[in-house]
Design a protein around this motif. Structure first.
Motif, PDB file in Angstrom:
ATOM      1  N   GLY B  41      50.725  48.355  36.122  1.00  0.00           N
ATOM      2  CA  GLY B  41      49.366  48.321  36.668  1.00  0.00           C
ATOM      3  C   GLY B  41      48.323  48.463  35.577  1.00  0.00           C
ATOM      4  N   ARG B  44      48.097  45.246  33.583  1.00  0.00           N
ATOM      5  CA  ARG B  44      47.433  44.203  34.369  1.00  0.00           C
ATOM      6  C   ARG B  44      45.918  44.450  34.361  1.00  0.00           C
ATOM      7  N   ASN B  45      45.531  45.706  34.566  1.00  0.00           N
ATOM      8  CA  ASN B  45      44.098  46.024  34.580  1.00  0.00           C
ATOM      9  C   ASN B  45      43.458  45.761  33.217  1.00  0.00           C
ATOM     10  N   SER B  48      43.200  42.035  32.623  1.00  0.00           N
ATOM     11  CA  SER B  48      42.135  41.488  33.459  1.00  0.00           C
ATOM     12  C   SER B  48      40.767  41.791  32.856  1.00  0.00           C
ATOM     13  N   ARG B  49      40.570  43.061  32.471  1.00  0.00           N
ATOM     14  CA  ARG B  49      39.274  43.455  31.900  1.00  0.00           C
ATOM     15  C   ARG B  49      39.036  42.745  30.573  1.00  0.00           C
ATOM     16  N   LEU B  52      38.430  38.698  31.256  1.00  0.00           N
ATOM     17  CA  LEU B  52      37.209  38.370  32.007  1.00  0.00           C
ATOM     18  C   LEU B  52      35.963  38.914  31.308  1.00  0.00           C
ATOM     19  N   ALA B 141      43.894  36.270  34.998  1.00  0.00           N
ATOM     20  CA  ALA B 141      43.299  37.544  35.426  1.00  0.00           C
ATOM     21  C   ALA B 141      42.363  37.374  36.616  1.00  0.00           C
ATOM     22  N   GLY B 142      42.068  36.132  36.983  1.00  0.00           N
ATOM     23  CA  GLY B 142      41.175  35.883  38.110  1.00  0.00           C
ATOM     24  C   GLY B 142      40.095  34.896  37.733  1.00  0.00           C
ATOM     25  N   LYS B 143      39.031  34.937  38.524  1.00  0.00           N
ATOM     26  CA  LYS B 143      37.950  33.976  38.305  1.00  0.00           C
ATOM     27  C   LYS B 143      36.673  34.737  37.996  1.00  0.00           C
ATOM     28  N   VAL B 144      35.927  34.245  36.999  1.00  0.00           N
ATOM     29  CA  VAL B 144      34.664  34.899  36.690  1.00  0.00           C
ATOM     30  C   VAL B 144      33.538  33.882  36.861  1.00  0.00           C
ATOM     31  N   LEU B 145      32.470  34.329  37.521  1.00  0.00           N
ATOM     32  CA  LEU B 145      31.315  33.485  37.793  1.00  0.00           C
ATOM     33  C   LEU B 145      30.223  33.862  36.807  1.00  0.00           C
TER      34      LEU B 145
END
Lengths: 149, 155
Positions: B41, B44-45, B48-49, B52, B141-145
């Protein structure tokens, strides 16, 4: 007679030892369980910060709640609140747009007219599941010039 | 009689030892699982940080009229190009060998992934620029806008 007493004492001591051992197992199990909960909470918080940041960028890029909704909307996961005071969007645990997702991003839209344009203040709350307590929240503001795209 | 008592005591001792051993193994297994889950965890965090936040701060730092552009390269796929004013140089962000990398070179220079700085691991890197000045970057890690304040995305 004396030997019988010794054996009884031995049994009693081992019994006591077992109780202490079980107590230690119980305490450690709780500690491990708590560690797992904290890990899940940290993961949730990280995701919530990203979702809130994205919503803040969308607020900055839109002129009204309808445009904000269109920027956040994918697969029908976002909707404008009935009184147009904000937008709600939902995401799944992987931060993907999902109308039934556990993450709920609530974005308020409070415009304030000025001579040069409109100052929009927003409070962004990211809640998880049915909880009304936000995992993360932030406040942002964006100035929209009159007639600007 | 005495012999039976001794045998009983021996069994009792074995039982106690087995109980302690089982409890010990249970704790070790459960503890190792918890540790693995916590470290997983945490990684992953952090990943991600790191990815992004890096993308967000870098793009914002270069946000100027006509500075942000997306190119397509035959080998590495999409390349996010952030031009450094009128200097003719740019920061290029792209994916090579499963890693997100950046390099700083002349805008007309070819990509050299082997010399690029590694940012992190990702299987996906998909920057999309919309007409209203909104840059969306997707990675593992995801999507950043990102709203380009200059609204001056290059083409």
């Amino acid at each position: 007679m004396k030997r019988n007493g010794q054996i009884t004492a031995f049994y009693f001591e081992t019994l006591l030892l077992i109780v202490v051992f079980l107590l230690i197992i119980l305490v450690l199990t709780q500690v491990f369980g708590l560690a797992r909960q904290q890990t899940a909470a940290a993961r949730q918080l990280t995701d919530a910060v990203v979702l809130a940041g994205n919503a803040a960028e969308a607020v900055s890029a839109s002129r009204d709640p309808a445009e904000l909704c269109s920027l956040l909307n994918e697969n029908g996961n976002a909707e404008v609140l009935p009184d147009t005071s904000g937008v709600t969007a939902r995401y799944d645990d992987g931060k993907n747009p999902d109308p039934l997702g556990a993450f709920r991003v609530e974005v308020s839209w409070q415009p304030e007219k000025t001579a040069e344009g409109t100052m929009v203040s927003s409070e962004i709350r990211v809640c998880y599941g049915s909880s009304e307590q936000p995992v993360y929240s932030l406040e942002t503001a964006s100035f929209k010039e009159e007639g600007a795209a | 009689m005495n012999r039976n008592r001794h045998a009983g005591l021996g069994l009792y001792m074995i039982g106690i030892a087995a109980l302690f051993l089982a409890g010990f193994f249970l704790l070790v297994v459960f503890g190792a699982q918890s540790y693995r889950s916590t470290v997983g965890g945490q990684n992953r965090n952090m990943q991600s940080r790191a990815l992004l936040s890096y993308l967000s701060t870098t793009v914002k730092g270069y946000d100027a009229e006509g500075a942000v552009r997306i190119d397509e390269d035959g080998e590495v796929g999409k390349v996010l190009i952030l031009r450094e004013g009128r200097s003719g140089y740019a920061l290029r962000i792209y994916r090579a060998d499963g890693r997100l990398v950046e390099d700083y070179a002349r805008t007309d220079a070819g990509l050299r992934p082997e010399d690029a700085q590694v940012i992190g691991e990702t299987a996906v890197f998909d920057p999309v620029l919309t007409a209203d000045g909104l840059l969306t970057v997707s990675c593992d890690a995801g999507k950043v806008l990102l709203h380009l304040r200059s609204e001056g995305a290059g083409t």
